[in-house]
Enzyme design. Structure first.
Site, PDB file in Angstrom:
ATOM      1  N   CYS A 132       0.840  -1.182   0.000  1.00 60.42           N
ATOM      2  CA  CYS A 132       0.000   0.000   0.000  1.00 60.42           C
ATOM      3  C   CYS A 132       0.876   1.233   0.000  1.00 60.42           C
ATOM      4  O   CYS A 132       2.070   1.170   0.271  1.00 60.42           O
ATOM      5  CB  CYS A 132      -0.936   0.012   1.199  1.00 60.42           C
ATOM      6  SG  CYS A 132      -0.058   0.181   2.750  1.00 60.42           S
ATOM      7  N   CYS A 135       3.019   2.066   3.022  1.00 58.75           N
ATOM      8  CA  CYS A 135       4.317   1.412   3.151  1.00 58.75           C
ATOM      9  C   CYS A 135       5.370   2.221   2.405  1.00 58.75           C
ATOM     10  O   CYS A 135       6.482   2.416   2.905  1.00 58.75           O
ATOM     11  CB  CYS A 135       4.290   0.009   2.558  1.00 58.75           C
ATOM     12  SG  CYS A 135       2.948  -1.017   3.116  1.00 58.75           S
ATOM     13  N   ASP A 541      11.084 -31.835 -18.034  1.00 54.73           N
ATOM     14  CA  ASP A 541      12.187 -32.271 -17.184  1.00 54.73           C
ATOM     15  C   ASP A 541      11.513 -32.980 -16.004  1.00 54.73           C
ATOM     16  O   ASP A 541      10.323 -32.789 -15.772  1.00 54.73           O
ATOM     17  CB  ASP A 541      12.968 -31.037 -16.736  1.00 54.73           C
ATOM     18  CG  ASP A 541      13.924 -31.341 -15.613  1.00 54.73           C
ATOM     19  OD1 ASP A 541      14.678 -32.308 -15.766  1.00 54.73           O
ATOM     20  OD2 ASP A 541      13.893 -30.636 -14.598  1.00 54.73           O
ATOM     21  N   ASP A 737      13.410 -26.509 -15.039  1.00 59.26           N
ATOM     22  CA  ASP A 737      13.718 -25.538 -14.000  1.00 59.26           C
ATOM     23  C   ASP A 737      15.207 -25.443 -13.694  1.00 59.26           C
ATOM     24  O   ASP A 737      15.657 -24.478 -13.121  1.00 59.26           O
ATOM     25  CB  ASP A 737      12.979 -25.879 -12.713  1.00 59.26           C
ATOM     26  CG  ASP A 737      13.569 -27.116 -12.056  1.00 59.26           C
ATOM     27  OD1 ASP A 737      13.882 -28.064 -12.799  1.00 59.26           O
ATOM     28  OD2 ASP A 737      13.730 -27.135 -10.832  1.00 59.26           O
ATOM     29  N   ASP A 741      18.752 -27.700 -17.718  1.00 55.43           N
ATOM     30  CA  ASP A 741      17.707 -27.541 -18.728  1.00 55.43           C
ATOM     31  C   ASP A 741      17.916 -26.301 -19.584  1.00 55.43           C
ATOM     32  O   ASP A 741      17.283 -26.139 -20.618  1.00 55.43           O
ATOM     33  CB  ASP A 741      16.333 -27.419 -18.055  1.00 55.43           C
ATOM     34  CG  ASP A 741      16.004 -28.639 -17.223  1.00 55.43           C
ATOM     35  OD1 ASP A 741      16.329 -29.743 -17.677  1.00 55.43           O
ATOM     36  OD2 ASP A 741      15.442 -28.487 -16.138  1.00 55.43           O
TER      37      ASP A 741
END
Lengths: 863, 67
Positions: A132, A135, A541, A737, A741
């Site tokens: 917000c 903050c 994967d 991930d 890969d």
């Protein structure tokens, strides 16, 4: 509403003596309360203490509004054993935090995250938890109050703060600590990252767009009187004056706002290909020059309004496209590890074991370092001393740690799981294996089959058709003499203005990209959607993608006379302090069952085999069947079941007796089976490539119903597999991930990297076309569905744009088209195209779960 | 009608002036954050405590949807 926190005259003033316990933590946010009894609030007859004015205000509001149940329910939930939200956990000890943050003050780290000018340092901070405007305000003021800070500015839209400070008076750690104290997390953005470039680009594009808009509006003012005037109403003088005024207004639009179209078209022509910008640049140039010619000659038609509107609409759509892309880029940057990694270097090895902490960036080949248990090896090297098991899953995909002893080589990026090692580094930075994989990925990205994107194909055909038609018009009108051939050829070029065509694709991509981001998928590349729609094969994967990244205990089989709890207590005692993934699984399993560890001593680890220790004077062993069986000297009482689904079997034994078998397994993600089912329903062929052992891979493949699976594949082998598929004319979507890969992610036609906070490496994210922040694999078929819908809308749009041209070009060729009809037709067709694309952003669809991406996902994968 | 001889050039000059103003605004970063300032004005005060007294309303949160 009254704020007790600041109201000294409040009747319920706090008692003079306040015990430490009551003030230690903020009543509202649970963080450490460093403000003592400064901020307080009365609730349930007691005075509660808060850490800052912000919390005090919120707490007072909640209490005043009669919503005190919030706090009662919250406390109850915690007592019932419900998991407390993060903010309720007592904050870590302050000195620890400061020590952690002090890493940012190391010179090598500072160079990476700060810019210096005029003796001041400047840093961009990424703020976590900025929800917000209050903050943002708190952060700004908290930082600005630190002596030595010259400026602090929070950008609420991007969630970043820019801080300027005096190096001699304060430090980056102090600033970060101040922000942490008001309840937010902050970490510096890499100074090399694209944030500054994006900001410049954004300003540049915005100004181009605004200038075009201003010019367009003014020119329209001059065009309308000419359109609506009856012949003779408007003296020729005025008309000429208005034309000259339009020329003045539009010159900056064409020369400044539209210059990127010309630059792109020129670049395309130099590479001997025709992109969308070629017909656009042609249309702008011809229309504008013809109008200038008519203005100077004081005869003929001018099309200034068409040019202005054309440029304005195109820049508008490109600005939106850019804004969507940079939002995605920003979100991806937020995933970067929040702390710079530190290593213990032993500069005077072997004469002294004195160690110093240095950031990874400062390491050089030949350095001797100590790799702590659980830490990542920062580069390739040789073990000088020690014995451990290394988790190389990020590099190879193999989920079980590999035993390594003195003299063995270690690879950067692997995680030390058992005991500390002394390593002499041989390759760091660019020469290390990690960097080599990263280079392989970059090369693969360069070799990515350049998809003949719809827009480029159409643009080429379109530009050719327009030129041919203009040529025909010249041929037809030339014999009739005069300048008719020129006027009509220009009319053809103007009316075929590729506006609708140029808008057809980007608007659809932006709208669909918006939909994807609501699903937690960020498109990092502009072409991601088009390639996703064409996918025919999906390659998964295994570890971290189809399965959860961490194993868990699935079953405990009791083999002797001891109860399961007793066995577990012994197993946890043996594994205490180990960072091995299996130890982790056992410990968290015991924690869920509330089993406390037994007391063990003389723990010794036999790398790759198991652990031995004494509990109550009796030898216990935990590990493989042979290792544990060596102290039993009896056959196993139960037959070993077949390894199911990527399971590992861990045996516990004590001298003379088998105790238990623990089946540990990295479970499938809950959504894996449903997602693969949906993908098959979409008519896609599925593959599974993993660096893991054949057993584990095949069992996963059989459960999710993938029959094309390959185990123990290296990054190179994965790459070759995908390239072979591509050579058969398949379009491959890779989902992964890990670092191993990354090359495949880069080479595939489309790619999705998973970064759900538990798995995902930076390198994989950098190479993927889409980054998925959710762990729900069902989002993948949803995304493909959206991409296909987007492709349909693109085709509809293109169809409409072509139909519009087919209608208007003959009119222009026959010389019965006036500028106002051209302008009207162009705007209407553009609006239709944009409206059609906007449907994509709202199109309802069954089965799509419209959750927000789960909690802020970041994962320090290689820190 | 003759006034147009003056008004049309004037409008061109006005448009260029507007362009210059836009350039100044964009270059000065006025368009960098389009949401924050709207909230900031409610809390424009030097001491953190007073701002909350001045009427900060925790219910009035911006729509997080488009961030």
């Amino acid at each position: 509403m009254s704020i007790t926190a600041l109201d000294d005259t409040h009747p319920q003033a706090a008692p003079p003596k306040v015990s430490y316990e009551e003030t230690a933590h903020c009543f509202h946010c649970g963080d450490a309360n460093l403000a003592g009894d400064t901020f307080k609030v009365r609730f349930d007859g007691r005075t509660r203490y808060l850490c800052c004015a912000g919390c005090a205000a919120v707490a007072q509001t909640i209490v005043d509004a009669g919503l005190g149940d919030f706090y009662r329910l919250r406390e109850q939930g915690v007592q019932d054993g419900g998991s407390a939200p993060k903010s309720l956990r007592p904050a870590q000890l302050v000195p620890d935090e400061l020590k952690e943050l002090a890493r940012y003050d190391l010179p090598a780290v500072q160079d990476q995250v700060t810019r210096s000018h005029d003796g001041l340092k400047e840093t961009d901070l990424i703020l976590e938890g900025l929800t917000c405007a209050a903050c943002a305000w708190l952060v700004e003021h908290a930082v600005a109050r630190i002596p030595g800070v010259h400026g602090a500015e929070v950008n609420y839209t991007t969630g970043r703060a820019s801080v300027t400070w005096d190096k001699s008076k304060t430090s980056l750690a102090d600033i970060l600590f101040a922000i942490r104290r008001v309840g937010l997390e902050a970490h510096p953005a890499d100074a090399q990252s694209g944030a500054a470039a994006r900001k410049r680009e954004r300003r540049k594009r915005l100004l181009e767009f605004l200038v075009a808009g201003l010019g367009m509006m003014q020119v329209m003012m001059f065009a309308v009187p000419i359109y609506i005037a009856e012949p003779g109403d408007l003296p020729q003088d005025f008309e000429n004056l208005m034309r000259w005024a339009s020329l003045f207004l539009l010159t900056p639009v064409v020369l400044y706002s539209a210059r990127s179209f010309f630059a792109n078209a020129w670049r395309d022509l130099k590479h001997l290909r025709i992109g969308m910008d070629v017909p656009i640049a042609l249309a702008i140039a011809v229309t504008f020059l013809a109008s200038v010619h008519a203005t100077i000659q004081e005869s003929g038609e001018v099309y200034y309004d068409s040019v202005g509107m054309f440029v304005f609409l195109l820049l508008g759509s490109r600005y939106l496209e850019f804004a969507a892309r940079s939002r995605a880029a920003e979100a991806i940057e937020r995933l970067a590890p929040p702390l710079p990694a530190l290593v213990e270097r032993l500069p005077r090895h072997p004469t002294s074991s004195h160690a110093e902490s240095v950031p990874v960036a400062a390491l050089a080949a030949g350095d001797v370092i100590r790799v702590k248990t659980g830490a990542t090896v920062p580069g390739d090297g040789v073990i000088l001393q020690g014995m451990s098991a290394l988790d190389e899953s990020l590099l190879t995909g193999e989920s079980r740690p590999v035993p390594r002893k003195t003299g063995d080589r270690v690879v950067g990026g692997s995680i030390n799981t058992v005991s500390p090692l002394l390593v002499r580094l041989e390759e760091v930075g660019d020469n290390a294996t990690l960097a080599q994989i990263s280079r392989l990925a970059r090369r693969a990205a360069g070799a990515r089959p350049r998809a003949a994107l719809i827009s480029d194909r159409v643009a080429g055909a379109f530009a050719a058709a327009v030129l041919i038609l203009a040529g025909l018009t010249v041929l037809y009108w030339y014999p009739s003499g005069g300048d008719a051939w020129f006027r009509h050829a220009v009319a053809v070029l103007v009316v075929t203005c590729p506006c609708a065509l140029a808008l057809a694709i980007p608007t659809a991509i932006t709208a669909a990209g918006h939909r994807l981001s609501r699903l937690g998928l960020l498109a990092a590349r502009g072409s991601a959607l088009e390639s996703l729609a064409r996918v025919t094969d999906v390659v998964f994967d295994k570890t971290g993608t189809l399965t959860e990244p961490r194993p868990t205990v699935k079953r405990v089989a009791v083999l002797g006379d001891a109860a399961a709890e007793e066995c577990l207590a012994a197993a946890v005692a043996l594994e205490a302090g180990s960072a091995h993934p299996i130890a982790h699984a056992l410990i968290s399993y015991a924690a869920t069952l509330d089993v406390a560890a037994a007391k063990a001593d003389v723990i010794s680890t036999t790398s790759g085999l198991g652990v031995e220790a004494r509990i109550g004077g009796i030898r216990y062993r935990l590990g493989s069947a042979t290792f544990a069986g060596a102290i039993v000297l009896k056959p196993l009482p139960l037959k070993t079941p077949a390894h199911g689904l990527g399971e590992s079997h861990i045996y516990l034994a004590r001298e003379g007796a088998w105790l238990a078998r623990f089946d540990v397994q990295a479970p499938l993600r809950a959504s894996a089976a449903a997602a693969t089912e949906k993908l098959r329903d979409l008519g896609l062929e599925l593959h599974l490539l993993s660096g893991d052992l054949p057993d584990a891979v095949m069992s996963v493949a059989s459960v999710v119903g993938i029959d094309k699976a390959a185990a123990q594949t290296t990054p190179q082998a994965k790459l070759a597999y995908v390239q072979q598929l591509q050579s058969q004319g398949r379009h491959v979507l890779m989902i992964g991930d890990g670092i191993n890969d990354a090359p495949v992610l880069a080479a595939s036609d489309a790619s999705i990297a998973i970064a759900d906070g538990r798995s995902g490496s930076d390198l994989a994210r950098a190479q993927a076309a889409l980054v998925m922040l959710s762990s729900d694999l069902n989002r993948i078929p949803d995304a493909i569905d959206i991409a296909r819908k987007a492709r349909r809308v693109m085709r509809q749009n293109l169809g409409w744009a072509i139909a519009y041209n087919a209608l208007f070009v003959p009119l222009a060729m026959l010389g019965i088209l006036t500028p106002w009809v051209a302008a009207l037709g162009m705007s209407v067709s553009s609006l239709l195209v944009v409206g059609n694309a906007a449907r994509l952003a709202r199109m309802p669809r069954f089965g799509i779960t419209r959750n927000e991406p789960e909690e802020t996902p970041w994962n320090p994968s290689i820190s | 009608m003759e006034s147009l001889y003056l008004l049309i050039p004037l409008s061109v000059i006005a448009a260029f002036a507007a362009g210059w103003v836009l350039w100044r605004a964009v270059d000065g970063g006025q368009f960098d954050d389009l949401e924050g300032p709207a909230h900031r004005i409610l809390m424009d005060d030097d001491s953190p405590g007073c701002a909350t007294r001045a009427g900060f309303d925790p219910h009035q949160k911006p729509d997080p949807g488009d961030r």
